[in-house]
Scaffold this motif. Structure first.
Motif, PDB file in Angstrom:
ATOM      1  N   GLY A  13       0.936  -1.135   0.002  1.00 17.56           N
ATOM      2  CA  GLY A  13      -0.099   0.167   0.031  1.00 17.56           C
ATOM      3  C   GLY A  13       0.663   1.086  -0.019  1.00 17.56           C
ATOM      4  N   THR A  14       1.991   1.056   0.883  1.00 18.76           N
ATOM      5  CA  THR A  14       2.829   2.317   0.899  1.00 18.76           C
ATOM      6  C   THR A  14       3.391   2.749  -0.416  1.00 18.76           C
ATOM      7  N   ASP A  65       0.927   4.264  -2.744  1.00 22.46           N
ATOM      8  CA  ASP A  65       0.678   5.323  -2.511  1.00 22.46           C
ATOM      9  C   ASP A  65       1.898   6.318  -3.196  1.00 22.46           C
ATOM     10  N   GLY A  66       3.222   5.884  -3.253  1.00 21.45           N
ATOM     11  CA  GLY A  66       4.167   6.607  -3.896  1.00 21.45           C
ATOM     12  C   GLY A  66       4.135   6.826  -5.318  1.00 21.45           C
ATOM     13  N   ASP A  94       1.345   6.544  -6.999  1.00 24.79           N
ATOM     14  CA  ASP A  94       0.081   7.284  -7.509  1.00 24.79           C
ATOM     15  C   ASP A  94       0.320   8.600  -7.359  1.00 24.79           C
ATOM     16  N   LYS A  95       1.332   9.141  -6.627  1.00 22.89           N
ATOM     17  CA  LYS A  95       1.739  10.585  -6.520  1.00 22.89           C
ATOM     18  C   LYS A  95       2.449  11.126  -7.643  1.00 22.89           C
ATOM     19  N   LYS A 146      -4.975   1.458  -7.320  1.00 21.16           N
ATOM     20  CA  LYS A 146      -5.801   1.731  -6.038  1.00 21.16           C
ATOM     21  C   LYS A 146      -7.043   1.371  -5.668  1.00 21.16           C
ATOM     22  N   ASP A 178      -7.823  -0.840  -2.294  1.00 23.07           N
ATOM     23  CA  ASP A 178      -8.622  -0.401  -1.339  1.00 23.07           C
ATOM     24  C   ASP A 178      -9.747  -1.367  -1.066  1.00 23.07           C
TER      25      ASP A 178
END
Length: 465
Positions: A109-110, A113-114, A116-117, A125, A129
């Protein structure tokens, strides 16, 4: 006091059904109703549904066994085996929260997120989720063969393995979308290349665990889902019993965590299990009343034989529980009974048979207390046929020595094929030009001579055989 302690320690309390049960709020019903109707074979088809709700302590690896206790009236009456339809609903879980998976899931998940930025990966995602929320594992449904105990007292089925395999497959399938969306990431931004590589490495670690769960080499899921997994479930027993000969019979059932149906487990099920009473017709039904018992065919008996054989074609379908035997009446009036072989054949010892004697046979079908006879077949003993000892012997063609005009005899040679049947003799027959015949004995070396020939003229023909 010490003596009392020893005695107390040697007395083990008998387990009740509540101590080994895996379901609460259970019930047992007959799907087809409690008033039984016989089938075409005169037997009774049962469909008994046991239902309940899983206890909080029931996990993936816990034993899950359905046991049906048969009353004395039905013991030994099961025909054609038994099956159980299992339908077990699983309680929902949060896939990413499973111990042994959650740490790797969080690392993934981390990484997501990295990335996706830097570059939007909405499908990844969304898939991730969804695994962080409660998911439904569906229902385990399978038809399994059931075991009828040798003493006929129980019918049981252990569905632990099939249930566990389904849970593993259902859990692993929840991760398919996440796996597919990560594999589909197409990075054109070089800045995101390194984070994407880290994401893929994190996913590889997670999916290695998921694959181990799928192929059964990891017990993470079994250890994690050790409680609160089994929701509502039911198991429907399908079997057939022959006529019990009573007006009613009560079957009891339980769902337990023990595959060993011991005396204590059986007693607990018989005393505390859920029950259903089945009502059978009070008027006995003869299952072979309308069954056609065909007449046997007797193989032609011959004088000197000491056995007689026969066969019958068994009409299909055969009523459940029916057996057959041949009843043979011998020439002296005595009878012999022998069971039919699976192919309908039978053989009976008769003693040495004599030409002109008669033998008869019939087939008797038996089902419970009912019997039914076939028509009687009669056969007369015939004399043994006389065998021709030289029927298959090869008599060679003779050769005749050259003849000249005026010869007084005919000579020749024939090869006598070996072995020569015992008692066999040979003679040569010469046919003269005028049609008359002369005979001569063939010697042991195959030579022969036909004397008494009148003067032969040149060009005449003599044949020899």
């Amino acid at each position: 006091m010490n003596q009392n302690r020893v005695q107390a320690s040697e007395v083990a309390p008998r387990a009740g059904l509540a101590d080994i049960s895996i379901l609460a709020n259970a019930s047992l019903t007959s799907v087809t109703g409690t008033d039984m109707t016989s089938n075409a074979q005169g037997s009774y088809d049962l469909a008994l549904k046991y239902s309940g709700t899983g206890l909080a302590s029931v996990g993936v690896a816990d034993k899950k066994v359905l046991v049906y206790a048969l009353p004395a009236e039905l013991q030994g009456k099961v025909v054609g085996g038994a099956t159980v339809d299992i339908d077990a609903n699983l309680l929902p879980i949060t896939p990413g929260d499973i111990p042994g998976v959650s740490l790797l899931f969080g690392a993934l998940g981390t990484a997501i997120d990295g990335v996706d930025k830097l570059v939007a990966i909405p499908a990844v995602k969304a898939a991730f989720d969804s695994l962080s929320t409660i998911q439904n594992l569906g229902a385990y449904q399978e038809t399994l063969p059931a075991t009828v105990s040798p003493d006929g007292k129980t019918i049981s089925v252990d569905f632990t393995q099939g249930f566990g395999k389904y849970v593993h497959q259902a859990y692993v399938a929840l991760f398919d979308t996440l796996r597919d969306t990560i594999a589909a990431i197409d990075v054109k931004n070089p800045i995101a290349a390194i984070p994407v590589k880290l994401l893929q490495e994190a996913s590889a670690d997670l999916f290695a665990i998921i694959d181990a769960i799928a192929d059964g080499t990891s017990d993470i899921l079994d250890n994690a889902l050790n409680a609160n997994l089994l929701g509502s479930m039911n198991g429907t027993l399908h079997t057939t019993v022959s006529d019990p000969g009573v007006a009613s019979a009560t079957v009891k059932a339980g769902a337990i965590n023990n595959a060993l149906i011991s005396a204590d487990v059986l007693t607990a099920t018989e005393q505390e299990g859920e029950a259903v009473t089945l009502n059978f017709p009070t008027t006995a039904v003869n299952p072979i009343e309308n069954y056609d018992v065909a007449a046997p065919v007797i193989t032609q008996p011959v004088a000197g034989q000491t056995q007689v054989a026969g066969q019958v074609t068994l009409t299909q379908p055969i009523p459940d529980g029916t057996t057959f035997e041949a009843v043979v009446t011998l020439p002296d009036g005595s009878t012999k009974n022998v069971p039919l072989a699976a192919d309908g054949t039978f053989v009976v010892d008769t003693g040495s048979l004599v030409d002109g004697q008669t033998i008869s046979a019939k087939v008797v079908a038996t089902n419970g207390t009912y019997t039914k006879d076939s028509p009687i077949t009669t056969a007369t003993v015939t004399a043994a046929p006389i065998e021709n000892p030289i029927a298959d012997y090869n008599v060679a063609t003779p050769s005749v020595a050259p003849l000249t005009a005026g010869d007084p005899e005919i000579t020749g040679q024939v090869t006598l094929n070996q072995p020569i049947p015992l008692g066999t003799t040979f003679e040569a027959v010469a046919t003269l030009p005028d049609g008359s015949q002369l005979t001569g004995t063939v010697e042991s070396d195959g030579t022969f001579k036909s004397a008494g020939v009148d003067q032969l003229a040149a060009g005449q023909t003599v044949t020899n055989g």
